[in-house]
Write a protein that holds these residues in place. Structure first.
Motif, PDB file in Angstrom:
ATOM      1  N   SER A 244       0.797  -1.112   0.123  1.00 39.37           N
ATOM      2  CA  SER A 244       0.098   0.042   0.080  1.00 39.37           C
ATOM      3  C   SER A 244       0.775   1.378  -0.118  1.00 39.37           C
ATOM      4  CB  SER A 244      -0.860   0.012   1.307  1.00 39.37           C
ATOM      5  OG  SER A 244      -0.253   0.053   2.580  1.00 39.37           O
ATOM      6  N   LEU A 245       0.150   2.230  -0.494  1.00 39.02           N
ATOM      7  CA  LEU A 245       0.885   3.665  -0.533  1.00 39.02           C
ATOM      8  C   LEU A 245       0.500   4.175   0.784  1.00 39.02           C
ATOM      9  CD1 LEU A 245       2.377   5.946  -1.568  1.00 39.02           C
ATOM     10  CD2 LEU A 245       0.558   6.657  -3.166  1.00 39.02           C
ATOM     11  N   PHE A 246       1.333   4.619   1.767  1.00 42.47           N
ATOM     12  CA  PHE A 246       0.930   5.146   3.026  1.00 42.47           C
ATOM     13  C   PHE A 246       0.971   6.694   2.731  1.00 42.47           C
ATOM     14  CE2 PHE A 246       1.516   6.679   7.418  1.00 42.47           C
ATOM     15  CZ  PHE A 246       0.855   6.131   8.003  1.00 42.47           C
ATOM     16  N   SER A 247       2.201   7.135   2.185  1.00 37.15           N
ATOM     17  CA  SER A 247       2.391   8.741   2.287  1.00 37.15           C
ATOM     18  C   SER A 247       3.245   8.924   1.072  1.00 37.15           C
ATOM     19  CB  SER A 247       2.763   9.013   3.496  1.00 37.15           C
ATOM     20  OG  SER A 247       3.195  10.565   3.418  1.00 37.15           O
ATOM     21  N   ARG A 248       2.909   9.906   0.422  1.00 40.89           N
ATOM     22  CA  ARG A 248       3.652  10.314  -0.816  1.00 40.89           C
ATOM     23  C   ARG A 248       4.514  11.399  -0.359  1.00 40.89           C
ATOM     24  NH1 ARG A 248       4.336   9.312  -6.442  1.00 40.89           N
ATOM     25  NH2 ARG A 248       1.822   8.960  -6.680  1.00 40.89           N
ATOM     26  N   CYS A 249       5.877  10.985  -0.318  1.00 39.63           N
ATOM     27  CA  CYS A 249       6.849  11.921   0.361  1.00 39.63           C
ATOM     28  C   CYS A 249       7.906  12.652  -0.393  1.00 39.63           C
ATOM     29  CB  CYS A 249       7.676  10.875   1.215  1.00 39.63           C
ATOM     30  SG  CYS A 249       7.094  10.126   2.250  1.00 39.63           S
ATOM     31  N   ASP A 250       7.644  12.271  -1.777  1.00 33.35           N
ATOM     32  CA  ASP A 250       8.610  12.924  -2.975  1.00 33.35           C
ATOM     33  C   ASP A 250       7.603  13.896  -3.720  1.00 33.35           C
ATOM     34  OD1 ASP A 250      10.358  13.688  -5.135  1.00 33.35           O
ATOM     35  OD2 ASP A 250      10.961  11.747  -5.278  1.00 33.35           O
ATOM     36  N   ALA A 251       7.728  15.047  -3.498  1.00 32.96           N
ATOM     37  CA  ALA A 251       6.878  16.171  -4.139  1.00 32.96           C
ATOM     38  C   ALA A 251       7.045  16.319  -5.282  1.00 32.96           C
ATOM     39  CB  ALA A 251       6.887  17.465  -3.269  1.00 32.96           C
ATOM     40  N   LEU A 252       8.304  15.859  -6.142  1.00 29.26           N
ATOM     41  CA  LEU A 252       8.695  16.300  -7.371  1.00 29.26           C
ATOM     42  C   LEU A 252       7.654  15.442  -8.598  1.00 29.26           C
ATOM     43  CD1 LEU A 252      12.450  16.045  -7.365  1.00 29.26           C
ATOM     44  CD2 LEU A 252      11.073  18.036  -7.476  1.00 29.26           C
ATOM     45  N   THR A 253       7.288  14.304  -7.883  1.00 31.68           N
ATOM     46  CA  THR A 253       6.353  13.765  -8.998  1.00 31.68           C
ATOM     47  C   THR A 253       5.141  13.249  -8.329  1.00 31.68           C
ATOM     48  OG1 THR A 253       6.449  11.485 -10.202  1.00 31.68           O
ATOM     49  CG2 THR A 253       7.706  11.415  -8.178  1.00 31.68           C
ATOM     50  N   ALA A 254       3.947  13.002  -8.863  1.00 28.60           N
ATOM     51  CA  ALA A 254       2.990  12.065  -8.678  1.00 28.60           C
ATOM     52  C   ALA A 254       2.526  11.137  -9.774  1.00 28.60           C
ATOM     53  CB  ALA A 254       1.807  12.972  -8.917  1.00 28.60           C
ATOM     54  N   THR A 255       3.578  10.476 -10.322  1.00 33.16           N
ATOM     55  CA  THR A 255       3.457   9.058 -11.137  1.00 33.16           C
ATOM     56  C   THR A 255       3.397   8.068 -10.211  1.00 33.16           C
ATOM     57  OG1 THR A 255       5.897   8.884 -11.087  1.00 33.16           O
ATOM     58  CG2 THR A 255       5.040  10.270 -13.041  1.00 33.16           C
ATOM     59  N   PRO A 256       2.796   6.879 -10.800  1.00 31.40           N
ATOM     60  CA  PRO A 256       2.837   5.516  -9.918  1.00 31.40           C
ATOM     61  C   PRO A 256       3.952   5.380  -9.472  1.00 31.40           C
ATOM     62  CG  PRO A 256       1.430   5.347 -12.000  1.00 31.40           C
ATOM     63  CD  PRO A 256       1.946   6.584 -12.072  1.00 31.40           C
ATOM     64  N   ILE A 257       4.227   4.688  -8.483  1.00 35.66           N
ATOM     65  CA  ILE A 257       5.412   4.184  -7.778  1.00 35.66           C
ATOM     66  C   ILE A 257       5.562   2.862  -8.067  1.00 35.66           C
ATOM     67  CG2 ILE A 257       6.878   4.123  -5.730  1.00 35.66           C
ATOM     68  CD1 ILE A 257       4.915   6.138  -4.727  1.00 35.66           C
ATOM     69  N   PRO A 258       6.617   2.417  -8.895  1.00 32.38           N
ATOM     70  CA  PRO A 258       6.623   0.914  -9.217  1.00 32.38           C
ATOM     71  C   PRO A 258       7.573   0.207  -8.101  1.00 32.38           C
ATOM     72  CG  PRO A 258       8.312   2.421 -10.438  1.00 32.38           C
ATOM     73  CD  PRO A 258       7.401   3.273  -9.640  1.00 32.38           C
ATOM     74  N   PHE A 259       7.279  -1.009  -7.657  1.00 32.85           N
ATOM     75  CA  PHE A 259       7.859  -1.861  -6.902  1.00 32.85           C
ATOM     76  C   PHE A 259       7.909  -3.330  -7.456  1.00 32.85           C
ATOM     77  CE2 PHE A 259       3.305  -2.331  -6.107  1.00 32.85           C
ATOM     78  CZ  PHE A 259       3.065  -3.696  -5.824  1.00 32.85           C
ATOM     79  N   THR A 260       8.713  -4.119  -6.413  1.00 31.00           N
ATOM     80  CA  THR A 260       8.892  -5.614  -6.675  1.00 31.00           C
ATOM     81  C   THR A 260       8.567  -6.382  -5.398  1.00 31.00           C
ATOM     82  OG1 THR A 260      11.142  -5.604  -6.266  1.00 31.00           O
ATOM     83  CG2 THR A 260      10.533  -5.282  -8.404  1.00 31.00           C
ATOM     84  N   LEU A 261       7.839  -7.271  -5.414  1.00 30.97           N
ATOM     85  CA  LEU A 261       7.410  -8.203  -4.004  1.00 30.97           C
ATOM     86  C   LEU A 261       7.796  -9.509  -4.639  1.00 30.97           C
ATOM     87  CD1 LEU A 261       5.854  -7.994  -1.701  1.00 30.97           C
ATOM     88  CD2 LEU A 261       3.962  -8.921  -2.649  1.00 30.97           C
ATOM     89  N   THR A 262       8.779 -10.083  -3.579  1.00 26.34           N
ATOM     90  CA  THR A 262       9.150 -11.260  -3.567  1.00 26.34           C
ATOM     91  C   THR A 262       8.641 -12.345  -2.380  1.00 26.34           C
ATOM     92  OG1 THR A 262      11.317 -10.702  -4.640  1.00 26.34           O
ATOM     93  CG2 THR A 262      11.369 -12.872  -3.741  1.00 26.34           C
TER      94      THR A 262
END
Length: 292
Positions: A244-262
């Protein structure tokens, strides 16, 4: 009515029907995209039309994609570490885009770096899907800007960021992403107990031992969250992992945040690529743990 008048009227009617048929045919061709069978302007009742040859739905067209990614340098981060983080961000973005949209045939991507009000391109990439499928290694395709180090005013090397030691066992779920944003990992057991940041240990032995970028207060170059069950402690049954996205901390972008889950379970490991955003703040993954 005279015979000549009747013939003339019939001929006129036939001509109008031929013109009407031509208009209908052209309109249908435009609406359907293309027809694999050319139908005569005047319908021939004796000619049999093969319906299977009609292409009612145009095939999906391969399209290129473009992406601009922005990264802010961390305090005490050196340029070499910044470049490694840019590579990881680009890798995750390319994986996510190719996985999310099968019509994307090629990706052109630029990673811009920011530090103290200064900006400079870090790397650029242009590759097609077949190249990435053969060798999904970012350094094989990246072109680096030779002036970025000077323009950003970053030291060549910064403080050492040692990766955390991750607990492991029969079951291990590990979340990785890049950037300052606070993503969270939670895993529910078969009986419904959930291990996450507000409940980091369960009676079964499950433990959240690494929690990154909490409340955007302490950030790391490559954030990791890890939940594990020591050997022979994981209950048998169905599990669910949620990113889950708890908090957007990087104000430079609003694009989706990619991740990997193993996810490691039953002696096998599976890695998934995904992304979260304000529009889609949760991603869920189910897995099973069998009897020992």
């Amino acid at each position: 009515m005279s015979g000549s008048g009747m013939v003339a009227r019939v001929a006129t009617g036939r001509s109008m029907r031929v013109q009407s048929w031509a208009i209908v045919r052209c309109t249908a061709a435009l609406l359907l995209g293309s027809l694999s069978t050319l139908i005569p302007l005047a319908p021939d009742r004796a000619a049999r039309i093969d319906r299977g040859s009609w292409m009612l739905i145009p095939p999906a067209q391969a399209v290129p994609a473009r992406a601009n990614l922005n990264l802010e340098a961390y305090p005490d981060e050196g340029f070499q570490q910044f470049v490694r983080r840019a590579e990881a961000t680009a890798q995750a973005e390319i994986d996510a885009r190719f996985s999310r949209d099968i019509t994307i045939s090629r990706i052109s991507l630029v990673v811009m770096g920011y530090n103290g009000g200064q900006s400079a391109p870090i790397l650029s990439i242009d590759l097609d899907r077949s190249e990435w499928r053969r060798n999904p290694t970012i350094t094989q395709y990246a072109r680096y800007s030779p002036e970025s180090h000077t323009l950003l005013g970053l030291p060549l090397t910064g403080a050492d960021f040692a990766p955390p030691t991750l607990g492991t066992g029969d079951v291990q779920v590990t979340l990785r992403w890049t950037g300052r944003d606070d993503l969270d990992l939670a895993v529910s057991e078969p009986m419904g107990e959930v291990v996450f940041f507000a409940n980091p240990e369960l009676t079964s032995g499950a433990k959240l031992d690494v929690d990154a970028n909490a409340l955007c207060e302490t950030v790391t170059p490559v954030p990791i969250e890890n939940i594990f069950w020591p050997v022979s402690t994981a209950p048998v049954g169905n599990y669910q992992a949620v990113v889950s996205l708890f908090s957007r901390c990087d104000a430079l972008t609003a694009t989706p945040i990619p991740f990997t889950l193993t996810i490691l379970s039953n002696g096998t490991s599976q890695t998934y690529s995904g992304e979260v955003s304000e529009h889609t703040p949760y991603r869920s993954y189910r897995f099973d743990v069998g009897a020992p």
